[in-house]
Write a protein that holds these residues in place. Structure first.
Motif, PDB file in Angstrom:
ATOM      1  N   PHE A 231      35.652  48.625  31.985  1.00 27.68           N
ATOM      2  CA  PHE A 231      35.381  47.251  32.428  1.00 27.68           C
ATOM      3  C   PHE A 231      36.448  46.765  33.396  1.00 27.68           C
ATOM      4  CE2 PHE A 231      35.126  42.614  31.799  1.00 27.68           C
ATOM      5  CZ  PHE A 231      33.778  42.438  32.094  1.00 27.68           C
ATOM      6  N   PHE A 232      37.714  46.958  33.033  1.00 24.55           N
ATOM      7  CA  PHE A 232      38.787  46.446  33.875  1.00 24.55           C
ATOM      8  C   PHE A 232      39.010  47.322  35.108  1.00 24.55           C
ATOM      9  CE2 PHE A 232      40.238  44.779  29.601  1.00 24.55           C
ATOM     10  CZ  PHE A 232      39.789  43.498  29.847  1.00 24.55           C
ATOM     11  N   SER A 233      38.759  48.624  34.971  1.00 24.38           N
ATOM     12  CA  SER A 233      39.011  49.550  36.075  1.00 24.38           C
ATOM     13  C   SER A 233      38.022  49.363  37.225  1.00 24.38           C
ATOM     14  CB  SER A 233      38.944  50.999  35.576  1.00 24.38           C
ATOM     15  OG  SER A 233      39.122  51.908  36.617  1.00 24.38           O
ATOM     16  N   THR A 234      36.812  48.927  36.917  1.00 19.42           N
ATOM     17  CA  THR A 234      35.783  48.822  37.953  1.00 19.42           C
ATOM     18  C   THR A 234      35.781  47.478  38.673  1.00 19.42           C
ATOM     19  OG1 THR A 234      34.262  48.321  36.125  1.00 19.42           O
ATOM     20  CG2 THR A 234      34.179  50.532  37.030  1.00 19.42           C
ATOM     21  N   THR A 235      36.733  46.598  38.365  1.00 21.01           N
ATOM     22  CA  THR A 235      36.886  45.311  39.061  1.00 21.01           C
ATOM     23  C   THR A 235      35.636  44.447  38.936  1.00 21.01           C
ATOM     24  OG1 THR A 235      38.216  46.564  40.654  1.00 21.01           O
ATOM     25  CG2 THR A 235      37.841  44.273  41.168  1.00 21.01           C
ATOM     26  N   LEU A 236      35.072  44.429  37.745  1.00 20.71           N
ATOM     27  CA  LEU A 236      33.905  43.582  37.490  1.00 20.71           C
ATOM     28  C   LEU A 236      34.353  42.207  36.986  1.00 20.71           C
ATOM     29  CD1 LEU A 236      31.782  46.316  35.727  1.00 20.71           C
ATOM     30  CD2 LEU A 236      31.167  45.204  37.878  1.00 20.71           C
ATOM     31  N   ALA A 237      33.465  41.237  37.100  1.00 26.80           N
ATOM     32  CA  ALA A 237      33.650  39.885  36.550  1.00 26.80           C
ATOM     33  C   ALA A 237      34.767  39.082  37.205  1.00 26.80           C
ATOM     34  CB  ALA A 237      33.875  39.943  35.032  1.00 26.80           C
ATOM     35  N   VAL A 238      35.163  39.459  38.423  1.00 29.43           N
ATOM     36  CA  VAL A 238      36.156  38.651  39.147  1.00 29.43           C
ATOM     37  C   VAL A 238      35.637  38.259  40.525  1.00 29.43           C
ATOM     38  CG1 VAL A 238      38.164  39.519  37.911  1.00 29.43           C
ATOM     39  CG2 VAL A 238      37.344  40.761  39.924  1.00 29.43           C
ATOM     40  N   GLY A 239      34.345  38.418  40.748  1.00 27.26           N
ATOM     41  CA  GLY A 239      33.734  37.956  41.991  1.00 27.26           C
ATOM     42  C   GLY A 239      33.829  38.916  43.157  1.00 27.26           C
ATOM     43  N   VAL A 240      34.576  39.997  43.010  1.00 26.92           N
ATOM     44  CA  VAL A 240      34.771  40.919  44.134  1.00 26.92           C
ATOM     45  C   VAL A 240      33.474  41.626  44.502  1.00 26.92           C
ATOM     46  CG1 VAL A 240      35.891  43.061  44.880  1.00 26.92           C
ATOM     47  CG2 VAL A 240      37.228  41.287  43.741  1.00 26.92           C
ATOM     48  N   MET A 241      32.822  42.252  43.519  1.00 27.62           N
ATOM     49  CA  MET A 241      31.639  43.049  43.808  1.00 27.62           C
ATOM     50  C   MET A 241      30.453  42.176  44.228  1.00 27.62           C
ATOM     51  SD  MET A 241      32.812  45.978  43.664  1.00 27.62           S
ATOM     52  CE  MET A 241      34.091  47.008  42.943  1.00 27.62           C
ATOM     53  N   THR A 242      30.351  40.987  43.654  1.00 29.46           N
ATOM     54  CA  THR A 242      29.303  40.058  44.066  1.00 29.46           C
ATOM     55  C   THR A 242      29.494  39.665  45.525  1.00 29.46           C
ATOM     56  OG1 THR A 242      29.178  39.175  41.815  1.00 29.46           O
ATOM     57  CG2 THR A 242      28.187  37.847  43.553  1.00 29.46           C
ATOM     58  N   ALA A 243      30.740  39.372  45.898  1.00 32.28           N
ATOM     59  CA  ALA A 243      31.040  38.990  47.279  1.00 32.28           C
ATOM     60  C   ALA A 243      30.752  40.138  48.244  1.00 32.28           C
ATOM     61  CB  ALA A 243      32.511  38.572  47.399  1.00 32.28           C
ATOM     62  N   TYR A 244      31.228  41.326  47.915  1.00 26.66           N
ATOM     63  CA  TYR A 244      31.014  42.470  48.796  1.00 26.66           C
ATOM     64  C   TYR A 244      29.522  42.756  48.986  1.00 26.66           C
ATOM     65  CZ  TYR A 244      35.901  44.033  49.247  1.00 26.66           C
ATOM     66  OH  TYR A 244      37.235  44.138  49.580  1.00 26.66           O
ATOM     67  N   ALA A 245      28.745  42.670  47.894  1.00 31.00           N
ATOM     68  CA  ALA A 245      27.310  42.958  47.984  1.00 31.00           C
ATOM     69  C   ALA A 245      26.562  41.904  48.792  1.00 31.00           C
ATOM     70  CB  ALA A 245      26.709  43.058  46.577  1.00 31.00           C
ATOM     71  N   SER A 246      27.113  40.698  48.853  1.00 27.89           N
ATOM     72  CA  SER A 246      26.437  39.628  49.591  1.00 27.89           C
ATOM     73  C   SER A 246      26.409  39.894  51.089  1.00 27.89           C
ATOM     74  CB  SER A 246      27.120  38.282  49.316  1.00 27.89           C
ATOM     75  OG  SER A 246      28.383  38.189  49.965  1.00 27.89           O
ATOM     76  N   TYR A 247      27.256  40.807  51.554  1.00 27.67           N
ATOM     77  CA  TYR A 247      27.306  41.140  52.980  1.00 27.67           C
ATOM     78  C   TYR A 247      26.491  42.385  53.322  1.00 27.67           C
ATOM     79  CZ  TYR A 247      31.187  37.808  53.113  1.00 27.67           C
ATOM     80  OH  TYR A 247      31.961  36.672  53.017  1.00 27.67           O
ATOM     81  N   LEU A 248      25.751  42.916  52.336  1.00 28.56           N
ATOM     82  CA  LEU A 248      24.904  44.079  52.585  1.00 28.56           C
ATOM     83  C   LEU A 248      23.650  43.682  53.359  1.00 28.56           C
ATOM     84  CD1 LEU A 248      24.964  45.951  49.154  1.00 28.56           C
ATOM     85  CD2 LEU A 248      25.695  46.917  51.340  1.00 28.56           C
ATOM     86  N   PRO A 249      23.121  44.576  54.188  1.00 29.03           N
ATOM     87  CA  PRO A 249      21.833  44.314  54.842  1.00 29.03           C
ATOM     88  C   PRO A 249      20.736  44.140  53.800  1.00 29.03           C
ATOM     89  CG  PRO A 249      22.952  46.189  55.850  1.00 29.03           C
ATOM     90  CD  PRO A 249      23.719  45.859  54.605  1.00 29.03           C
ATOM     91  N   LYS A 250      19.654  43.489  54.187  1.00 28.84           N
ATOM     92  CA  LYS A 250      18.584  43.186  53.233  1.00 28.84           C
ATOM     93  C   LYS A 250      18.003  44.437  52.588  1.00 28.84           C
ATOM     94  CE  LYS A 250      14.261  40.615  52.761  1.00 28.84           C
ATOM     95  NZ  LYS A 250      14.720  39.870  51.582  1.00 28.84           N
TER      96      LYS A 250
END
Length: 503
Positions: A231-250
């Motif tokens: 859980f902690f190693s994958t950088t989940l639940a701190v907004g990073v992955m949500t933010a990065y995915a928001s910049y993906l093409p549709k």
């Protein structure tokens, strides 16, 4: 409708390099090896692999899918779900700001040690050098004992890199940096691992890492440790992955991207284990000491155990210097690729709401504030404060946020709906198994972890620190970031039309 032209990743490779770079950090190089060693060695790999499949991958798919669908970082994504949920967008992105303030200091230690590696400046007793001469660790969290100026100087460099890379945005800054840093880190780690595996005594060290003690498998604490590591190693639940995915093409493959990110991070975990234990195995061989006298928990692996092993390396001072430089360069590269993601997590969240804000100005202010916060950890009391803050933010921030997030997305947004969205452009489809894991298994696991953390906390003061120190540097910060996030969520949106979910 969108009122701004969002940046986007230039390529799928760039996105993967950035997400892997965000996930792979300093903890991979010391947390996983020691956790495996303390929890049954090779037997730990079984619950660890189960945790990857039942928590790491499902939650990564969930965060990637949510950010991609909402076309927004954490605040915008949860605000689109409903204004009453916006606080759950702000709360997680406050955590990286706190973490990055002490994380940057550890990167600064690594820069110093890279310089020390040229001459072996840590001397014949790396333990005494690290805590005494280098950090001048004080008697407790309130005994500040002045600044450690070498740390202040190098943490200034770290925050400059955080600013310089993040101010350029996703495609112009973070993607370009991670396309270089993540492969470079992989190459450096492979070189270090090959060198470790070819040393005398390496097999004995690997035996400590890989020899399974299956008697520990039935211990629930081992499984909790495995899930906590993932859980902690994958950088989940701190907004990073949500933010990065928001910049993906549709039209993006959410499921495969999630599997690649999680298992690439796990590969770094395992590679770090091979590297660390083969090298420490040689240290045992050369010194005649048992493993429990050589290995150190946490940063001690990097800044005490490894320098000690380097001192014993064959080949003369030049070879020892090269090995030392490569190892600490690994730490620096891993650290920077993670720290820029922490800055971006908050920056993206803020810019989504206040679209007219200058990115350059915002990132500059974040980094200046982060640098000031880092100064607290660059004092003689820094190690004590770091230990307390890290413990409380991790146990009462990230784990609790993960629990609430998975419940809200599973039951309010509806994981069944999300399944269709993540499968739309994915070659590998998720089935009912994913729905079951997100709705039932992961909440139960995170709930148990949270309750177990609280019970452990109530039994005795953490680390033997005074209660007042735990309140000021622990509970106050853990509760404070929630309060600040809640306050920010109550501020009106300059343009509420962005809160409409696109179909």
């Amino acid at each position: 409708m969108e009122t701004q032209n969002r940046d986007s990743w230039g390529s799928r490779f760039g996105f993967i390099m950035a997400t892997v770079g965000a996930a792979v950090g300093l903890g991979n190089l010391w947390r996983f090896p020691f956790t495996a060693y303390a929890n049954g060695g090779g037997a730990f790999l079984l619950p660890y692999f189960v945790a990857l499949l039942t928590a790491g991958v499902p939650l990564m798919i969930m965060e990637f899918g949510f950010g991609h669908k909402m076309r927004g970082a954490n605040t915008l994504a949860f605000a689109k779900l409903g204004r009453k949920w916006e606080w759950l967008g702000w709360w997680p992105v406050m955590i990286p700001l706190i973490v990055c303030s002490f994380y940057s200091v550890v990167i600064a230690w690594s820069i110093n040690y890279l310089i020390f590696a040229f001459t072996g400046a840590w001397g014949s007793d790396p333990n005494a050098f690290f805590g005494g001469q280098f950090l001048a660790v004080s008697s407790g969290p309130f005994d500040f004992a002045g600044f450690r100026w070498p740390v202040v100087a190098t943490v200034t460099i770290v925050w400059f890199f955080n600013y310089y890379i993040t101010k350029k945005g996703i495609s112009g800054g973070i993607e370009k940096a991670c396309r270089f840093m993540t492969p470079t880190l992989a190459i450096l780690m492979i070189i270090m691992t090959i060198r470790g595996l070819t040393l005398p005594g390496a097999a004995e060290g690997l035996n400590w890492f890989l020899k399974p003690d299956f008697s520990k498998i039935m211990n629930g604490k081992i499984w909790i440790s495995a899930y906590a590591q993932v859980f902690f190693s994958t950088t989940l639940a701190v907004g990073v992955m949500t933010a990065y995915a928001s910049y993906l093409p549709k039209k993006s493959d959410i499921v495969n991207n999630s599997f690649i990110t999680v298992f690439a991070n796990a590969s770094f975990d395992f590679l770090a284990g091979l590297c660390v234990f083969s090298t420490l195995g040689y240290a045992c061989y050369a010194s005649g000491l048992p493993m429990d006298k050589v290995i150190k928990a946490g940063p001690g692996i990097a800044f005490v155990a490894f320098p000690n092993a380097i001192n014993l390396m064959p080949g003369g001072p030049v070879v020892r210097a090269i090995i030392g430089v490569i190892f600490f360069l690994c730490l620096i590269v891993a650290g920077i690729s993670s720290s820029i993601s922490m800055v971006e997590s908050f920056a993206s969240a803020y810019l989504d709401k206040y679209v007219n804000t200058s990115r350059n100005k915002l990132v500059r202010n974040i980094c200046l504030g982060g640098f000031v916060g880092s100064l607290l950890f660059a004092t003689g009391a820094g190690v004590h404060i770091l230990d307390i803050v890290d413990h409380f933010v991790g146990n009462y921030g990230i784990a609790l946020i993960g629990l609430i997030e998975v419940i809200v997305l599973g039951y309010v947004y509806k994981v069944e709906k999300m399944k269709k969205e993540v499968n739309e452009y994915s070659d590998l489809k998720v089935g009912q198994w994913w729905v079951y894991l997100v709705k039932y298994v992961t909440p139960l696991l995170l709930g148990y972890m949270t309750i177990d953390n609280i019970i452990t906390e109530l039994k005795a003061p953490y680390g033997g620190y005074p209660y007042i120190a735990l309140v000021i540097f622990g509970w106050a910060i853990a509760i404070g970031i929630f309060v600040i996030g809640f306050i920010l969520s109550k501020k009106p949106w300059p343009n509420e039309s962005v809160l409409k979910i696109e179909e």
